[in-house]
Design an enzyme around this catalytic site. Structure first.
Site, PDB file in Angstrom:
ATOM      1  N   ASP A   1       7.794 -10.026  10.679  1.00  0.00           N
ATOM      2  CA  ASP A   1       7.110 -10.824   9.759  1.00  0.00           C
ATOM      3  C   ASP A   1       6.232 -11.930  10.301  1.00  0.00           C
ATOM      4  O   ASP A   1       5.363 -12.642   9.471  1.00  0.00           O
ATOM      5  CB  ASP A   1       8.214 -11.276   8.795  1.00  0.00           C
TER       6      ASP A   1
ATOM      7  N   GLU B   1       0.931  -1.383  -0.011  1.00  0.00           N
ATOM      8  CA  GLU B   1       0.093   0.149  -0.016  1.00  0.00           C
ATOM      9  C   GLU B   1       0.801   1.329   0.117  1.00  0.00           C
ATOM     10  O   GLU B   1       0.272   2.367   0.608  1.00  0.00           O
ATOM     11  CB  GLU B   1      -1.170  -0.038   1.333  1.00  0.00           C
TER      12      GLU B   1
ATOM     13  N   GLU C   1      -4.472  -4.088   9.165  1.00  0.00           N
ATOM     14  CA  GLU C   1      -5.034  -5.108   8.326  1.00  0.00           C
ATOM     15  C   GLU C   1      -6.481  -5.562   8.478  1.00  0.00           C
ATOM     16  O   GLU C   1      -7.240  -5.851   7.352  1.00  0.00           O
ATOM     17  CB  GLU C   1      -4.132  -6.310   8.151  1.00  0.00           C
TER      18      GLU C   1
ATOM     19  N   HIS D   1      -6.179   0.894   2.333  1.00  0.00           N
ATOM     20  CA  HIS D   1      -5.118   1.210   3.406  1.00  0.00           C
ATOM     21  C   HIS D   1      -4.932   2.700   3.485  1.00  0.00           C
ATOM     22  O   HIS D   1      -4.242   3.258   4.243  1.00  0.00           O
ATOM     23  CB  HIS D   1      -3.610   0.718   2.637  1.00  0.00           C
TER      24      HIS D   1
ATOM     25  N   HIS E   1      -8.395  -3.341  -1.408  1.00  0.00           N
ATOM     26  CA  HIS E   1      -7.680  -3.579  -0.228  1.00  0.00           C
ATOM     27  C   HIS E   1      -6.348  -2.493  -0.105  1.00  0.00           C
ATOM     28  O   HIS E   1      -6.502  -1.853   0.798  1.00  0.00           O
ATOM     29  CB  HIS E   1      -7.015  -5.140  -0.242  1.00  0.00           C
ATOM     30  N   GLU E   2      -5.604  -2.676  -1.321  1.00  0.00           N
ATOM     31  CA  GLU E   2      -4.430  -1.536  -1.074  1.00  0.00           C
ATOM     32  C   GLU E   2      -5.173  -0.226  -1.152  1.00  0.00           C
ATOM     33  O   GLU E   2      -4.354   0.676  -0.354  1.00  0.00           O
ATOM     34  CB  GLU E   2      -3.709  -1.785  -2.484  1.00  0.00           C
TER      35      GLU E   2
ATOM     36  N   TYR F   1      -5.601  -9.958   9.438  1.00  0.00           N
ATOM     37  CA  TYR F   1      -6.575  -9.506   8.407  1.00  0.00           C
ATOM     38  C   TYR F   1      -7.936  -9.907   8.692  1.00  0.00           C
ATOM     39  O   TYR F   1      -8.826  -9.416   8.576  1.00  0.00           O
ATOM     40  CB  TYR F   1      -5.862 -10.551   7.141  1.00  0.00           C
TER      41      TYR F   1
END
Length: 619
Positions: A389, A287, A334, A315, A311-312, A397
């Site tokens: 990560d 994003e 998310e 953001h 979705h992006e 999400y």
């Protein structure tokens, strides 16, 4: 006299210990910077893109603001950077400075400490990145669509920005930035900033990002990149191979912006462009503000995968505008984004499609929870002493999205929509942690509407493992019919010719494949393949689902397609589950070793690290 002296020594000693503890106990454990004492309000990058050496070289300039007037040093995050020299701007004069690079922390990298004078206004760090930088990928011409020019792109989330620039690499602070980027004249750079369609014949480009963003959203790419305008606010940047197909596939982007603005307020980033990257990009999208980085694997030709664009774009409100303060708060980013994405899709493509996407996501989450450690199913996940990560799974999400759907169902959209819009407005260009969100939620939604949702329910959603009993269960009528067809066929009450697939959406196909019996026979697999040509599906999501099922059932006719798929795609969502299944299956182990040997050079470092670990664990 001795007792007074002892008291003074103890006070000073305790102060030193206290300061030392404060330096180590950042609210964001994943940064070694002293961002709670001093911050960069603006950074300027002056970098050359060197494809031969696979490095960025130049300097970064930090404009400083002290939060603690007693601070006498600037501490930055770095990883695998070569630091050449430091300069300090003191009374409008650049002077040589000193620096110290600490020992390597295996997760956080090397802390860079720069002593400051009282009047230091700016700091310049001259450096170069290394070819192994985790936040950059360097592609040879052969690894691109055009096959003539090299390509480079960054991926800074979560803490990979420090691998290509010395910076306070935490989402808890925000900076504006500018940049001077130099490339070979035949190539062009783009950034998460104000990109211009015009090329510069000298290969020197200027960028400005006037809105303050967390460092992980500073992004760069360079290659044979061209431009095609889609609407007043949107455009495609890509190699020529993707330019027209992407512009056609993502032509609804402006409508998505308009829909999101009606729901959640002004789009505050001016332009919204899409950079279509080579297929090695390890994610669906990133994003980066003003210029989302997008995988070409979602160019399906029928707009069936454009929820990723929604979705992006989402953001731009959740994540970029209101940012998680630490990576254990990722769900604030998310979860909200997945919720907003689905609301955008509902407006543009209708309620039925939105519900199908909810149901597929919820089903995927339930399957993933069976493999995740119990602690990682908590929204406010504990990741101290771990790579951030690790926080990226379906939990932040989809569990985050389902939590917001739960609130929406309890309070109704007439109350919940204004709350979400006010939440974005009240926290615009700020970072927020889970504790702050819970307090805001109670003050602005729970207390004004007593008896609707309890504190116990909120705590269960955010701080407890697994899924609460009150989890929404999105149900699609289309999927009910698909399930009936599966049941009739597997019980020999109908034939494949009786299944009306001609007008099925991608979502119905995914549900169909994912819900076939786990012990389906090879005879039935072959019948499906013959009827629907699933092995050769050109839709990357359908192909992934079919290949995964085929590996589990040892349906060998997919091996050539599987090899081509793994070599040509680097998106982790699509390849990692396939590698997991192949590696644990003895029949396929030698096959997958050979495929990975061919595929690995074209994968991003993040994908390489994930798959390397799978092979290592299998030894």
């Amino acid at each position: 006299m001795k007792s007074i002296l002892t008291f003074i020594i103890l006070v000073v000693s305790n102060a030193v210990v206290s300061n030392s503890i404060m330096a180590k106990e950042n609210k964001d454990w994943h940064t070694q910077s002293n961002y709670q004492a001093i911050i960069s309000t603006h950074v300027h990058l002056d970098l050359a893109v060197d494809f031969k050496q696979k490095q960025l070289t130049g300097y970064i300039e930090h404009h400083l603001k002290k939060l603690d007037e007693s601070v006498d040093k600037l501490q930055l995050d770095t990883r695998a950077l070569d630091i050449h020299k430091v300069e300090l701007l003191i009374d409008n004069q650049w002077q040589a400075g000193k620096f110290q690079l600490a020992e390597l922390d295996s997760i956080r990298g090397n802390q860079l400490t720069i002593p400051l004078t009282k009047n230091t206004a700016k700091v310049r760090v001259h450096y170069n990145s290394r070819p192994e930088a985790s936040g950059l990928q360097w592609l040879t011409p052969e690894q691109t669509a055009g096959k003539k020019h090299p390509f480079m792109f960054s991926q800074s989330q979560a803490i990979h920005a420090r691998s290509w620039m010395p910076i306070q690499d935490t989402p808890a602070m925000r900076v504006t930035y500018s940049a001077t980027i130099k490339t070979e004249p035949t190539l062009r750079p783009v950034m998460s900033a104000n990109n211009t369609p015009q090329r510069n014949q000298q290969g020197v480009y200027q960028f400005e990002m006037p809105q303050a963003i967390p460092p992980y959203l500073i992004a760069i790419a360079a290659g044979d990149i061209h431009h095609k305008k889609m609407s007043k606010q949107t455009a495609i940047y890509s190699e020529t191979a993707y330019l027209d197909s992407a512009a056609s596939e993502f032509s609804d982007t402006q409508a998505m912006i308009d829909a999101a603005e009606k729901l959640y307020g002004e789009y505050r980033w001016d332009q919204y462009d899409l950079l279509i990257l080579p297929p090695s990009f390890p994610f669906g999208g990133m994003e980066n503000p003003r210029l989302s980085f997008i995988t070409p694997t979602v160019i399906a030709g029928d707009k069936s995968l454009v929820s990723l664009i929604a979705h992006e774009l989402a953001h731009s409100w959740s994540g970029n505008l209101v940012t998680n303060a630490t990576w254990r708060d990722l769900w604030l980013n998310e979860g909200f984004t997945s919720y907003v994405e689905n609301r955008i899709m509902e407006v543009i493509f209708g309620k039925d499609r939105a519900v199908m996407e909810q149901a597929l996501a919820a089903q995927d989450l339930i399957a993933e929870l069976e493999e995740l450690p119990k602690g990682d199913s908590i929204l406010h996940v504990a990741i101290k002493d771990r790579d951030p990560d690790d926080a990226f799974s379906g939990v932040p999400y989809t569990k985050g999205q389902l939590f917001l759907m739960f609130l929406e169902q309890r309070f109704g959209r007439e109350k919940f929509d204004p709350f979400v819009r006010k939440y974005f407005d009240d926290h615009a260009f700020q970072s927020l942690d889970t504790e702050g969100f819970v307090k805001y939620l109670k003050t602005n939604l729970l207390i004004p509407n007593p008896g609707v949702v309890s504190d116990t329910e909120i705590n269960r959603w955010i701080y407890a493992a697994g899924m609460p009993a009150e989890t929404p269960k999105p149900t699609s009528n289309a999927f009910v019919k698909v399930q009936q067809h599966i049941d009739h066929w597997t019980k020999n009450n109908s034939s494949l010719a009786d299944i009306p697939t001609a007008n099925w959406t991608i979502h119905e196909w995914l549900y169909f494949i994912n819900n076939l019996p786990a012990d389906i026979s090879l005879t039935r697999m072959a019948a499906l393949d013959k009827a629907f040509n699933l092995t050769n599906s050109t839709n990357n999501e359908v192909a992934h689902a079919w290949l995964l099922l085929s590996i589990k059932r040892q349906y060998s006719k997919i091996e050539k397609r599987l090899e081509d798929y793994l070599i040509s795609i680097g998106r982790r969502k699509l390849i990692v589950p396939l590698y997991k299944e192949l590696i644990k299956n003895k029949q396929y182990y030698q096959f997958v070793k050979g495929v990975y040997k061919q595929a690995r050079p074209g994968y991003h470092p993040l994908a390489q690290g994930t798959i390397d670990a799978l092979f290592e664990a299998a030894k």
